[in-house]
Design a protein around this motif. Structure first.
Motif, PDB file in Angstrom:
ATOM      1  N   VAL A  32      38.844  35.374  36.191  1.00 30.42           N
ATOM      2  CA  VAL A  32      39.776  35.717  37.272  1.00 30.42           C
ATOM      3  C   VAL A  32      40.040  37.217  37.259  1.00 30.42           C
ATOM      4  O   VAL A  32      40.009  37.866  38.306  1.00 30.42           O
ATOM      5  CB  VAL A  32      41.090  34.902  37.143  1.00 30.42           C
ATOM      6  CG1 VAL A  32      42.174  35.460  38.052  1.00 30.42           C
ATOM      7  CG2 VAL A  32      40.837  33.433  37.454  1.00 30.42           C
ATOM      8  N   GLU A  33      40.293  37.770  36.080  1.00 32.29           N
ATOM      9  CA  GLU A  33      40.537  39.210  35.964  1.00 32.29           C
ATOM     10  C   GLU A  33      39.337  40.022  36.436  1.00 32.29           C
ATOM     11  O   GLU A  33      39.492  41.089  37.036  1.00 32.29           O
ATOM     12  CB  GLU A  33      40.877  39.577  34.522  1.00 32.29           C
ATOM     13  CG  GLU A  33      42.232  39.090  34.066  1.00 32.29           C
ATOM     14  CD  GLU A  33      42.478  39.330  32.587  1.00 32.29           C
ATOM     15  OE1 GLU A  33      41.730  40.111  31.958  1.00 32.29           O
ATOM     16  OE2 GLU A  33      43.434  38.724  32.063  1.00 32.29           O
ATOM     17  N   ALA A  34      38.132  39.505  36.180  1.00 36.92           N
ATOM     18  CA  ALA A  34      36.911  40.198  36.588  1.00 36.92           C
ATOM     19  C   ALA A  34      36.548  39.904  38.046  1.00 36.92           C
ATOM     20  O   ALA A  34      35.565  40.439  38.551  1.00 36.92           O
ATOM     21  CB  ALA A  34      35.757  39.798  35.679  1.00 36.92           C
ATOM     22  N   ASP A  35      37.330  39.050  38.696  1.00 35.60           N
ATOM     23  CA  ASP A  35      37.088  38.643  40.085  1.00 35.60           C
ATOM     24  C   ASP A  35      35.703  38.028  40.269  1.00 35.60           C
ATOM     25  O   ASP A  35      35.006  38.282  41.241  1.00 35.60           O
ATOM     26  CB  ASP A  35      37.281  39.828  41.030  1.00 35.60           C
ATOM     27  CG  ASP A  35      37.482  39.387  42.475  1.00 35.60           C
ATOM     28  OD1 ASP A  35      37.951  38.255  42.698  1.00 35.60           O
ATOM     29  OD2 ASP A  35      37.152  40.182  43.384  1.00 35.60           O
ATOM     30  N   SER A  36      35.308  37.198  39.307  1.00 40.69           N
ATOM     31  CA  SER A  36      34.012  36.528  39.335  1.00 40.69           C
ATOM     32  C   SER A  36      34.169  35.130  39.948  1.00 40.69           C
ATOM     33  O   SER A  36      34.467  34.163  39.252  1.00 40.69           O
ATOM     34  CB  SER A  36      33.448  36.423  37.919  1.00 40.69           C
ATOM     35  OG  SER A  36      32.227  35.727  37.936  1.00 40.69           O
TER      36      SER A  36
END
Length: 91
Positions: A32-36
């Motif tokens: 989620v943090e990496a927007d994957s």
């Protein structure tokens, strides 16, 4: 004696499942943090299908639903939210 062995075996199984779910949950948060988007979808599916009886599955589904909604995947987010509402079992 066999009852104690069985009880200890069950506790070990539950502990291992919980630890595995926690690891996937941590990976989901990083995705989620990496927007994957693809990783979020894959990891949330793994949590909800393979670890549905752990508290990590509902928490992960909520995090994934928020991410999917903000990424424009409204239908996927809706499905996850409905899954959370329908799920109520915890190991």
């Amino acid at each position: 004696m066999s009852g104690i062995v069985g009880f200890n075996g069950w506790n070990s199984y539950v502990q291992n499942r919980s630890e595995s779910a926690a690891g996937i949950y941590a990976q989901l948060r990083k995705a989620v943090e990496a927007d994957s988007v693809d990783s979020v979808a894959q990891l949330s599916t793994e949590l909800t299908e393979d670890f549905a009886a752990t508290p990590y599955s509902a928490s992960g589904a909520l995090i994934a639903a928020a991410h999917q909604f903000s990424s424009g995947e409204v239908e996927s987010a809706r499905k996850l939210l409905n899954w959370v509402l329908a799920s109520d079992s915890v190991e």
